[in-house]
Scaffold this active site. Structure first.
Site, mmCIF file in Angstrom:
data_model
loop_
_atom_site.group_PDB
_atom_site.id
_atom_site.type_symbol
_atom_site.label_atom_id
_atom_site.label_comp_id
_atom_site.label_asym_id
_atom_site.label_seq_id
_atom_site.Cartn_x
_atom_site.Cartn_y
_atom_site.Cartn_z
ATOM 1 N N ASP A 1 -18.648 24.915 -26.930
ATOM 2 C CA ASP A 1 -18.544 25.913 -27.598
ATOM 3 C C ASP A 1 -19.790 26.254 -28.581
ATOM 4 O OD1 ASP A 1 -17.186 28.411 -29.453
ATOM 5 O OD2 ASP A 1 -17.667 27.008 -31.084
ATOM 6 N N GLU B 1 -21.380 27.420 -23.264
ATOM 7 C CA GLU B 1 -21.262 28.814 -23.835
ATOM 8 C C GLU B 1 -22.706 28.892 -24.382
ATOM 9 O OE1 GLU B 1 -18.574 31.574 -26.713
ATOM 10 O OE2 GLU B 1 -19.155 29.647 -27.790
#
Length: 692
Positions: free
Chosen positions: A345, A381
């Site tokens: 993330d 990401e």
């Protein structure tokens, strides 16, 4: 002696069969106390000052502590927020290396190191003890019987099909999962779910965060929860709410069963921030252990944090001990829990240095050389909210990346926007404009239309606007830039024409996802038309809004399980869709591996054809990677009208057999002659196999 110096070599609580070694890093602490609790975690039985400090690691060995013992720390040092230090020994702190947690956080003002409500805010000091409302770390025995036959699937990247799912949300409403397993790790690996995943053609399950996390106080007060779990408290302990008893063993049992079925397990991991938030957040772990080491502090005023994540603070991986914690965590999940990969993330934050994102950062360098992580899948990401945070295509060759350029282009194209065929051609061929450099391969592009963050596929073609009122933020949260198309009516409708168009568009984007080079990622529930009623930010909806609804399973039209399974079979049949090589020319005379882009008249496209005003038709032949294999001819028609086209004339192929027509449940399988006329129905995807 009961207490000896022990060793600083391994951080955390390490049981050796006779006793337990405790080791905690803190560069700025003055004293560290180990606190031992009863089996319920309610009563503090004893405090033991760790006797030794070696290279900023405080350590001690207790020879009568065994697995099951609950513990925490109190760390003494200066409380000087204006200098970056926030020590408060009145606060029980969680061990950053805790492998298992007992109890859940019970919110109160005692969890804050300062007096809440004080006009001096965090410059004040709070002396209340928070231990009663804190989860406790548990000493564990890490041994586990994986069974003699437990074999990791090791799916090649080019064969990978990822399925993003939430542990609880996937099975909470699934009737064929035993009631006691719904919403748990065990439900994920239940026979019904494994059969479903295998039918779809999924090779890899990517789980939303299972690192132990907490529900934000503001959400609890609204009677909501941090459902997605992007609020990490511990980077080593599995979240206990998904297990009936021992979360660590429950998770490992699930991994073993999925591996037995040939399915990999990836974890969505959140190392960019923690649950402690900004300077007014609680003191639960890292902040009270060594705030100045764990977080990016503002250089001009270290009372405040540099926030690249939008969550109040950012974890500082330029510090060697913080980097060590993250690397130890990753290796732990691979070696002890047999995880097959990670999706990071806001990965840009992890690779930040003093001057922003750095491809030579300590984190990326450590990952590159690590022999344990060399064997697992790594997905970034590739963005965060800081300056220069958008880094799609900029990660090293070892990495794959979420490709939001693919998502945006496909959404715009199938929502009716014209003049995108040039962009679409790049997205269908692994986005070489973004990733073909530094030895990277097509698998660098993780293609997706929908993920947890945003509309589901059904909602993408049912809503023009977000409807997040249930989140309690007056519909201000969530993206307003969705490139969606409600097909004429906002939300539910009984109009059969609109319902038919919505189903058609869903099939089209699923077809493009599975026919595109790169790695496809499917959002759990999209195959059965799962809806969140227009909520595109269901992070706090631990209820029927956020859970996958399986009501359409077995329902004609809305159940697309067999459709996706057929697409997966086409993907397996044509190796050029799963290529580890970039296109390098035109598929003529078998001389090169490439694509031939064609006009509706069957002619090779010229520059003017690519610039055709409002063009919505794209067709191309992808030649085989090996002589003697079949070519595939793909037709994309996003126009609202039928478009006539000619089958390609290529000397190698005697005929073309239709294998996909998204407007027809059973595409015509007759052989079509090269150069013959055909028609692409409005808003359709077609595919043909070339016969030698």
């Amino acid at each position: 002696m009961r207490l000896t110096a022990g060793s600083p070599a391994r951080l955390g609580a390490s049981w050796d069969g006779r006793g337990t070694n405790f080791a905690l890093f803190s560069a700025n602490a003055q004293k560290v106390e180990l606190c031992l609790f009863d089996t319920q975690g309610r009563r503090e039985l004893e405090r033991v000052e760790l006797p030794e400090r070696t290279e900023d690691v405080w350590h001690g060995y207790l020879n009568d502590i065994s697995p099951g013992q609950l513990y925490g720390y109190r760390v003494h040092g200066p409380y000087e927020p204006e200098h970056g230090h926030r020590f408060n020994a009145n606060k029980l702190l969680l061990d950053p290396y805790a492998k298992r947690l007992a109890g859940r956080l019970v919110w109160s003002d005692a969890h804050f190191a300062y007096r809440t409500g004080s006009p001096r805010e965090d410059l004040s000091f709070d002396r209340r003890d928070n231990a009663r409302g804190m989860p406790k770390a548990v000493v564990v025995d890490e041994t586990f019987n994986w069974g003699r036959r437990e074999i990791r699937p090791n799916i090649p990247w080019e064969d990978t099909v990822i399925y993003e799912a939430h542990v609880k949300g996937l099975t909470q409403k699934r009737d064929d999962v035993p009631p006691n397993l719904r919403g748990t790790y065990g439900g994920l690996s239940s026979p019904a779910m494994i059969e479903h995943l295998k039918t779809l053609g999924v090779t890899t399950v990517e789980l939303l965060p299972i690192h132990s996390f907490i529900d934000d106080r503001i959400l609890v007060e609204k009677k909501l929860a941090n459902y997605w779990g992007y609020n990490t408290l511990s980077f080593f302990a599995p979240e206990p709410r998904y297990a009936q008893d021992n979360a660590l063993d429950s998770f490992r049992t699930t991994v073993a069963r999925l591996h037995d079925a040939g399915i990999e397990v990836m974890l969505d991991v959140v190392y960019n921030h923690t649950a402690e938030g900004n300077h007014l957040g609680p003191t639960l772990c890292y902040r009270g252990i060594d705030n100045a080491s764990y977080y990016w502090l503002n250089r001009e005023n270290p009372r405040y944090y540099d926030d690249f994540t939008g969550c109040g603070s950012s974890v500082n991986l330029t510090h060697p001990r913080v980097l060590q914690m993250v690397m130890d965590s990753l290796r732990y999940w691979v070696e002890v829990c047999h995880v097959d990969g990670f999706r990071f993330d806001l990965a840009t934050t992890l690779a930040r240095g003093p001057n922003g994102y750095d491809r030579g950062s300590s984190f990326l360098t450590a990952i590159r050389q690590d022999p344990v992580l060399a064997a697992v899948k790594l997905v970034a990401e590739p963005w965060d909210l800081g300056l220069g945070g958008y880094q799609v295509g900029a990660f090293p060759s070892q990495w794959s990346e979420w490709n939001d350029r693919y998502r945006s282009a496909m959404r715009r194209y199938w929502s009716g926007e014209g003049s995108l065929i040039g962009d679409i051609s790049s997205r269908m061929t692994a986005s070489s404009d973004l990733f073909n450099h530094d030895g990277r391969r097509p698998r660098a592009s993780i293609n997706h239309i929908t993920v947890h963050d945003g509309f589901t596929l059904a909602d993408l073609f049912s809503y023009n606007e977000k409807h997040n009122e249930a989140n309690g933020e007056d519909n201000r949260d969530g993206s307003s830039d969705n490139h969606s198309n409600n097909c004429g009516v906002e939300g539910p409708t009984d109009d059969p024409e609109i319902l038919g168009l919505r189903r058609q568009l869903r099939k089209n984007v699923l077809a493009c996802l599975m026919l595109a080079q790169g790695v496809p990622l499917i959002l759990a529930g999209d195959e059965v038309g799962n809806s969140q009623s227009g909520n595109n930010n269901a992070y706090c909806q631990d209820n029927e809004v956020g859970w996958v609804g399986w009501d359409n399973l077995g329902k004609d039209g809305d159940d697309m399980v067999d459709f996706v399974a057929g697409l997966a079979e086409i993907r397996r049949r044509f190796s050029q869709l799963r290529s580890h090589r970039w296109l390098d020319g035109r598929p003529k005379d078998g001389a090169s591996y490439g694509a031939l882009w064609l006009t509706p008249a069957g002619d090779e496209m010229t520059e003017s054809d690519w610039k055709f005003p409002e063009g919505r038709f794209l067709s191309y032949v992808m030649g085989p990677m090996e002589p003697g294999s079949a070519a595939i001819f793909i037709v994309l028609n996003a126009a609202p009208e039928e478009i006539a086209f000619k089958l390609p004339k290529m000397a190698e192929y005697k005929s073309w057999q239709q294998i996909l027509n998204t407007t027809d449940a059973r595409p015509n399988s007759v052989d079509l002659q090269p150069g013959s006329d055909s028609k692409a129905p409005p808003r359709s995807v077609l595919a043909f196999a070339g016969a030698l």
